[in-house]
Design a protein around this motif. Structure first.
Motif, PDB file in Angstrom:
ATOM      1  N   ASP A 184     -14.413  25.978 -10.876  1.00  0.00           N
ATOM      2  CA  ASP A 184     -15.134  25.125 -11.825  1.00  0.00           C
ATOM      3  C   ASP A 184     -14.288  23.862 -11.993  1.00  0.00           C
ATOM      4  OD1 ASP A 184     -16.675  24.016 -13.787  1.00  0.00           O
ATOM      5  OD2 ASP A 184     -16.018  25.390 -15.364  1.00  0.00           O
ATOM      6  N   VAL A 185     -14.622  22.828 -11.237  1.00  0.00           N
ATOM      7  CA  VAL A 185     -13.737  21.672 -11.051  1.00  0.00           C
ATOM      8  C   VAL A 185     -14.019  20.559 -12.056  1.00  0.00           C
ATOM      9  CG1 VAL A 185     -13.132  19.770  -9.467  1.00  0.00           C
ATOM     10  CG2 VAL A 185     -13.324  22.116  -8.605  1.00  0.00           C
ATOM     11  N   THR A 186     -12.934  20.028 -12.622  1.00  0.00           N
ATOM     12  CA  THR A 186     -12.964  18.778 -13.375  1.00  0.00           C
ATOM     13  C   THR A 186     -12.065  17.793 -12.653  1.00  0.00           C
ATOM     14  OG1 THR A 186     -13.266  19.933 -15.479  1.00  0.00           O
ATOM     15  CG2 THR A 186     -12.464  17.653 -15.575  1.00  0.00           C
ATOM     16  N   VAL A 187     -12.599  16.614 -12.329  1.00  0.00           N
ATOM     17  CA  VAL A 187     -11.826  15.593 -11.615  1.00  0.00           C
ATOM     18  C   VAL A 187     -11.337  14.547 -12.607  1.00  0.00           C
ATOM     19  CG1 VAL A 187     -11.851  13.802  -9.836  1.00  0.00           C
ATOM     20  CG2 VAL A 187     -13.094  15.943  -9.470  1.00  0.00           C
ATOM     21  N   GLU A 188     -10.024  14.311 -12.597  1.00  0.00           N
ATOM     22  CA  GLU A 188      -9.412  13.268 -13.413  1.00  0.00           C
ATOM     23  C   GLU A 188      -8.822  12.214 -12.482  1.00  0.00           C
ATOM     24  OE1 GLU A 188      -6.420  15.148 -15.716  1.00  0.00           O
ATOM     25  OE2 GLU A 188      -7.839  16.129 -17.090  1.00  0.00           O
ATOM     26  N   LEU A 189      -9.105  10.953 -12.729  1.00  0.00           N
ATOM     27  CA  LEU A 189      -8.546   9.882 -11.915  1.00  0.00           C
ATOM     28  C   LEU A 189      -7.151   9.536 -12.409  1.00  0.00           C
ATOM     29  CD1 LEU A 189      -8.933   7.847  -9.628  1.00  0.00           C
ATOM     30  CD2 LEU A 189      -9.910   6.264 -11.300  1.00  0.00           C
ATOM     31  N   ALA A 190      -6.189   9.644 -11.521  1.00  0.00           N
ATOM     32  CA  ALA A 190      -4.803   9.265 -11.827  1.00  0.00           C
ATOM     33  C   ALA A 190      -4.514   7.949 -11.117  1.00  0.00           C
ATOM     34  CB  ALA A 190      -3.841  10.355 -11.370  1.00  0.00           C
ATOM     35  N   GLU A 191      -4.931   6.859 -11.749  1.00  0.00           N
ATOM     36  CA  GLU A 191      -4.856   5.538 -11.112  1.00  0.00           C
ATOM     37  C   GLU A 191      -3.724   4.728 -11.726  1.00  0.00           C
ATOM     38  OE1 GLU A 191      -8.235   2.695  -9.535  1.00  0.00           O
ATOM     39  OE2 GLU A 191      -8.064   2.532 -11.715  1.00  0.00           O
ATOM     40  N   THR A 192      -2.874   4.159 -10.874  1.00  0.00           N
ATOM     41  CA  THR A 192      -1.748   3.362 -11.344  1.00  0.00           C
ATOM     42  C   THR A 192      -1.981   1.865 -11.165  1.00  0.00           C
ATOM     43  OG1 THR A 192      -0.696   3.716  -9.190  1.00  0.00           O
ATOM     44  CG2 THR A 192      -0.023   5.169 -11.000  1.00  0.00           C
ATOM     45  N   VAL A 193      -2.799   1.496 -10.195  1.00  0.00           N
ATOM     46  CA  VAL A 193      -3.080   0.079  -9.940  1.00  0.00           C
ATOM     47  C   VAL A 193      -4.345  -0.005  -9.102  1.00  0.00           C
ATOM     48  CG1 VAL A 193      -1.757  -0.076  -7.776  1.00  0.00           C
ATOM     49  CG2 VAL A 193      -2.020  -2.110  -9.203  1.00  0.00           C
ATOM     50  N   GLN A 194      -5.046  -1.119  -9.199  1.00  0.00           N
ATOM     51  CA  GLN A 194      -6.212  -1.358  -8.339  1.00  0.00           C
ATOM     52  C   GLN A 194      -5.832  -2.346  -7.243  1.00  0.00           C
ATOM     53  OE1 GLN A 194      -9.673  -2.499 -10.610  1.00  0.00           O
ATOM     54  NE2 GLN A 194      -9.859  -0.485 -11.560  1.00  0.00           N
ATOM     55  N   GLU A 195      -6.292  -2.069  -6.047  1.00  0.00           N
ATOM     56  CA  GLU A 195      -5.986  -2.940  -4.907  1.00  0.00           C
ATOM     57  C   GLU A 195      -7.207  -3.773  -4.545  1.00  0.00           C
ATOM     58  OE1 GLU A 195      -2.730  -0.022  -2.665  1.00  0.00           O
ATOM     59  OE2 GLU A 195      -4.751  -0.229  -1.843  1.00  0.00           O
ATOM     60  N   ASP A 196      -6.984  -5.062  -4.277  1.00  0.00           N
ATOM     61  CA  ASP A 196      -8.086  -5.920  -3.848  1.00  0.00           C
ATOM     62  C   ASP A 196      -7.689  -6.794  -2.662  1.00  0.00           C
ATOM     63  OD1 ASP A 196      -6.342  -7.653  -5.076  1.00  0.00           O
ATOM     64  OD2 ASP A 196      -7.746  -8.318  -6.629  1.00  0.00           O
ATOM     65  N   GLU A 197      -6.610  -6.411  -1.965  1.00  0.00           N
ATOM     66  CA  GLU A 197      -6.157  -7.199  -0.828  1.00  0.00           C
ATOM     67  C   GLU A 197      -7.133  -7.074   0.343  1.00  0.00           C
ATOM     68  OE1 GLU A 197      -4.314  -5.246  -2.591  1.00  0.00           O
ATOM     69  OE2 GLU A 197      -2.549  -6.357  -3.260  1.00  0.00           O
ATOM     70  N   THR A 198      -7.339  -8.162   1.039  1.00  0.00           N
ATOM     71  CA  THR A 198      -8.120  -8.174   2.279  1.00  0.00           C
ATOM     72  C   THR A 198      -7.413  -9.066   3.285  1.00  0.00           C
ATOM     73  OG1 THR A 198      -9.483 -10.029   1.514  1.00  0.00           O
ATOM     74  CG2 THR A 198     -10.343  -7.800   1.125  1.00  0.00           C
ATOM     75  N   ALA A 220       0.827  -1.207   0.000  1.00  0.00           N
ATOM     76  CA  ALA A 220       0.000   0.000   0.000  1.00  0.00           C
ATOM     77  C   ALA A 220       0.859   1.253   0.000  1.00  0.00           C
ATOM     78  CB  ALA A 220      -0.934  -0.005   1.212  1.00  0.00           C
ATOM     79  N   THR A 221       1.948   1.231   0.748  1.00  0.00           N
ATOM     80  CA  THR A 221       2.876   2.361   0.753  1.00  0.00           C
ATOM     81  C   THR A 221       3.450   2.561  -0.639  1.00  0.00           C
ATOM     82  OG1 THR A 221       3.453   2.020   3.088  1.00  0.00           O
ATOM     83  CG2 THR A 221       5.033   3.220   1.724  1.00  0.00           C
ATOM     84  N   THR A 222       3.924   1.481  -1.243  1.00  0.00           N
ATOM     85  CA  THR A 222       4.510   1.557  -2.586  1.00  0.00           C
ATOM     86  C   THR A 222       3.481   2.034  -3.605  1.00  0.00           C
ATOM     87  OG1 THR A 222       6.034  -0.238  -2.041  1.00  0.00           O
ATOM     88  CG2 THR A 222       5.691   0.231  -4.373  1.00  0.00           C
ATOM     89  N   ASN A 223       2.287   1.479  -3.561  1.00  0.00           N
ATOM     90  CA  ASN A 223       1.252   1.854  -4.532  1.00  0.00           C
ATOM     91  C   ASN A 223       0.878   3.325  -4.430  1.00  0.00           C
ATOM     92  OD1 ASN A 223       1.179  -0.778  -5.420  1.00  0.00           O
ATOM     93  ND2 ASN A 223      -0.757  -1.289  -4.415  1.00  0.00           N
ATOM     94  N   ARG A 224       0.727   3.832  -3.202  1.00  0.00           N
ATOM     95  CA  ARG A 224       0.341   5.227  -3.031  1.00  0.00           C
ATOM     96  C   ARG A 224       1.463   6.163  -3.483  1.00  0.00           C
ATOM     97  NH1 ARG A 224      -2.472   2.044  -0.905  1.00  0.00           N
ATOM     98  NH2 ARG A 224      -4.616   2.281  -0.143  1.00  0.00           N
ATOM     99  N   GLN A 225       2.698   5.779  -3.221  1.00  0.00           N
ATOM    100  CA  GLN A 225       3.810   6.605  -3.685  1.00  0.00           C
ATOM    101  C   GLN A 225       3.914   6.590  -5.207  1.00  0.00           C
ATOM    102  OE1 GLN A 225       7.461   5.726  -1.544  1.00  0.00           O
ATOM    103  NE2 GLN A 225       6.442   5.887   0.435  1.00  0.00           N
ATOM    104  N   ASP A 226       3.672   5.440  -5.826  1.00  0.00           N
ATOM    105  CA  ASP A 226       3.709   5.368  -7.291  1.00  0.00           C
ATOM    106  C   ASP A 226       2.619   6.254  -7.911  1.00  0.00           C
ATOM    107  OD1 ASP A 226       5.842   3.634  -7.276  1.00  0.00           O
ATOM    108  OD2 ASP A 226       4.650   1.825  -7.625  1.00  0.00           O
ATOM    109  N   ALA A 227       1.419   6.245  -7.310  1.00  0.00           N
ATOM    110  CA  ALA A 227       0.327   7.078  -7.828  1.00  0.00           C
ATOM    111  C   ALA A 227       0.660   8.558  -7.693  1.00  0.00           C
ATOM    112  CB  ALA A 227      -0.974   6.747  -7.099  1.00  0.00           C
ATOM    113  N   VAL A 228       1.280   8.929  -6.579  1.00  0.00           N
ATOM    114  CA  VAL A 228       1.679  10.326  -6.377  1.00  0.00           C
ATOM    115  C   VAL A 228       2.737  10.731  -7.402  1.00  0.00           C
ATOM    116  CG1 VAL A 228       2.919  11.867  -4.798  1.00  0.00           C
ATOM    117  CG2 VAL A 228       1.028  10.465  -3.953  1.00  0.00           C
ATOM    118  N   LYS A 229       3.698   9.862  -7.659  1.00  0.00           N
ATOM    119  CA  LYS A 229       4.727  10.164  -8.664  1.00  0.00           C
ATOM    120  C   LYS A 229       4.104  10.385 -10.041  1.00  0.00           C
ATOM    121  CE  LYS A 229       8.416   7.493  -6.425  1.00  0.00           C
ATOM    122  NZ  LYS A 229       9.248   6.257  -6.501  1.00  0.00           N
ATOM    123  N   ALA A 230       3.085   9.609 -10.352  1.00  0.00           N
ATOM    124  CA  ALA A 230       2.436   9.744 -11.660  1.00  0.00           C
ATOM    125  C   ALA A 230       1.627  11.033 -11.766  1.00  0.00           C
ATOM    126  CB  ALA A 230       1.538   8.534 -11.919  1.00  0.00           C
ATOM    127  N   ALA A 231       1.017  11.460 -10.652  1.00  0.00           N
ATOM    128  CA  ALA A 231       0.111  12.605 -10.683  1.00  0.00           C
ATOM    129  C   ALA A 231       0.809  13.941 -10.479  1.00  0.00           C
ATOM    130  CB  ALA A 231      -0.968  12.440  -9.620  1.00  0.00           C
TER     131      ALA A 231
END
Length: 344
Positions: free
Chosen positions: A300-314, A211-222
């Protein structure tokens, strides 16, 4: 800053990072508290903040959880009630103390933190002195160091620490890391250690959690090209603070850690065209929505999803709680969508 009319609102793009917010370990820890309250009734005691987010803590307090720093704070008349250990993990001395006090405890340590505990103990069993890369005083670091004898582990915080460390036996060292570190910073520390100690043994698997790695990767992309990068998280949340640092390194002009929309200094943000938004692993989604709505009232906001991976861990909750079911409302609370958190 007052709300502006539709005609006066300037366009703003919000890059919304994915993944963001609650990870599987945080989700599990909150579930454990909610399930314990349903099964055993209030009060349920929690040693330390269950996760590092005071709005989560306040929401659980409203349901009947009582947070303490040490076990001796639990009143004698309530010692039949459960006490829960936080997601960050605890030293071995804490469950031993609970047993000595005849307390019934439930361990909410994140399984990925428990994995680091096992990695450290494996190094020690194999005759290696353990180097723990992490931040002094963080509960996870205290818990990991507390799995080993005091003379069996040393804390390394920075590259400078790695260069200065003097090993009694340079050929018998192993390392593990705190799960919530900056991936890039940690790589530098490991490189410095490996340069000095070529026989340094790595853990059997990566210590920094997915989760740490994934969130950092998404931040780097955005981050590249953004005027402002907002990270939702608490000031004592290690993984949230690392996201702010990563955002600046990845190209954000400015980055801030905020807990709520009302912490944003709207009058001093300067001209904005693109804002990125993420949330640390213990920050509820309801606050992300609150911040987006605060921007909508001003731009006047436009939201763009900057998604690098989907998580499904439980992760499964404790065996003692698996016979108790959560309602739809409970799950909304657990998922951070409907925490009982009023404005300050």
């Amino acid at each position: 800053m007052t709300e502006v009319t539709n005609e006066a609102r300037v366009p703003l793009t919000i890059r919304l990072c994915g993944p963001r917010g609650f990870c599987a370990g945080v989700d599990r820890a909150i579930q454990i508290v909610v399930l314990a309250l349903k099964k055993y009734g209030a009060p349920v005691y929690v040693r330390h903040e269950i996760v590092h987010n005071r709005y989560v803590v306040e929401g659980l307090e409203a349901k009947g959880a009582v947070f303490v720093e040490e076990l001796h704070e639990i009143p004698e008349e309530h010692r039949g009630q459960p006490v829960i250990f936080s997601a960050h993990g605890v030293p071995k001395s804490v469950p031993a103390d609970a047993q000595a006090r005849n307390l019934f405890y439930l361990d909410a340590t994140c399984p990925l933190v428990s994995k680091v505990h096992k990695q450290a103990m494996r190094h020690e069993r194999q005759g290696r002195h353990v180097l723990l890369i992490g931040h002094a005083g963080h509960p996870e670091v205290i818990g990991t160091m507390g799995q080993l004898p005091e003379d069996a582990v040393s804390l390394i915080e920075t590259v400078e620490d790695a260069r200065a460390y003097e090993a009694a036996d340079p050929d018998n060292l192993g390392f593990v890391t705190q799960t919530t570190l900056s991936v890039d910073d940690t790589a530098g520390v490991i490189a410095a250690l490996t340069e000095r100690f070529p026989n340094l043994k790595a853990p059997a698997a990566e210590s920094i959690c997915y989760a740490t790695t994934n969130r950092q990767d998404a931040v780097k992309a955005a981050a590249p090209g953004t005027d402002l990068f907002l990270v939702v998280g608490a000031p004592n949340s290690s993984n949230s603070k690392r996201l702010v640092e990563v955002a600046v390194r990845a190209g954000a002009q400015h980055a801030l850690l905020v807990q709520r929309a009302d912490e944003i200094d709207w009058d001093h943000l300067g001209p904005l065209k693109t804002v990125a938004l993420s949330a640390g692993a213990s920050a509820p989604e309801t606050i992300v929505s609150e911040i987006i709505e605060a921007f909508r009232q001003r731009f006047d906001v436009t939201v763009e999803l900057a998604e690098t991976v989907q998580e499904d861990e439980t992760f499964l909750v404790n065996r003692e709680l698996r016979d108790t079911e959560l309602t739809v409302a409970d799950m909304a609370f657990v998922n951070g969508e409907a925490l009982a958190i009023g404005a300050r």
